[in-house]
Design a protein around this motif. Structure first.
Motif, short mmCIF file in Angstrom:
data_model
loop_
_atom_site.label_atom_id
_atom_site.label_comp_id
_atom_site.label_asym_id
_atom_site.label_seq_id
_atom_site.Cartn_x
_atom_site.Cartn_y
_atom_site.Cartn_z
N LYS A 121 0.83 -1.21 0.00
CA LYS A 121 0.00 0.00 0.00
C LYS A 121 0.86 1.26 0.00
N ARG A 122 1.91 1.28 0.81
CA ARG A 122 2.78 2.46 0.90
C ARG A 122 3.63 2.62 -0.38
N GLN A 125 1.94 3.91 -3.80
CA GLN A 125 1.70 5.33 -4.06
C GLN A 125 2.76 5.91 -4.99
N HIS A 136 -4.69 3.94 -1.82
CA HIS A 136 -4.66 4.89 -0.72
C HIS A 136 -6.07 5.28 -0.26
#
Length: 166
Positions: A121-122, A125, A136
């Protein structure tokens, strides 16, 4: 006769240390008089053990094997032979015991999936292809468990073997 810990554990059956063979024999085999009663008690006992012990499964022995066991050890009514009957039945069960799929893969998927989901997820981005998914917008409290469930289901799916249809 009063095996408090249980003879099943003594004979290498994992997970049944607390189960007493005396209790099992009292519950299923004490009132056995005929082969039909023995066969029914044997089936109920296998069903009970299979449901109580995750990770191990007892397959049903052939009918002739059960009949041979009854004729050789259970047909007489002498109480002194109870220990011998128990040991004989445990040996029969050991011959037909099989271990189900190894759970270490599922455990590893459950341990690795949450941090991997957060990293995905991080990092997503900054990666244009993953950023198109708009991860996000999904909250962490929903994203991490969903990814973990998918990973565990996938690991379980890879472990399951197709059943023989023959």
């Amino acid at each position: 006769m009063g095996a408090a810990i249980g003879i099943l554990g003594k004979f290498g059956l994992p997970g049944v240390q607390a189960m007493s063979t005396d209790k099992i024999f009292e519950k299923y085999f004490d009132k056995v008089k005929t082969f039909e009663e023995f066969h029914e008690a044997f089936l109920e006992c296998l069903n009970y053990i299979n449901n109580a012990m995750p990770g191990f499964h007892y397959t049903l022995p052939p009918y002739k094997e059960i009949k041979k066991e009854y004729d050789s050890k259970w047909n007489s009514v002498v109480e002194k032979e109870r220990q011998e009957r128990q040991e004989s039945l445990i040996k029969l069960l050991n011959r037909y015991m099989s271990q189900t799929a190894d759970n270490s893969t599922i455990m590893m998927a459950g341990i690795i999936a949450p941090p991997a989901a957060v990293i995905l997820k991080r990092a997503g981005q900054n990666i244009p292809q993953v950023n198109k998914l708009r991860l996000h917008l999904v909250p962490d409290w929903l994203f991490v468990p969903v990814c973990t469930i998918i990973a565990i289901t996938g690991a379980k799916g890879f472990q399951s073997k197709p059943k023989n249809t023959t």
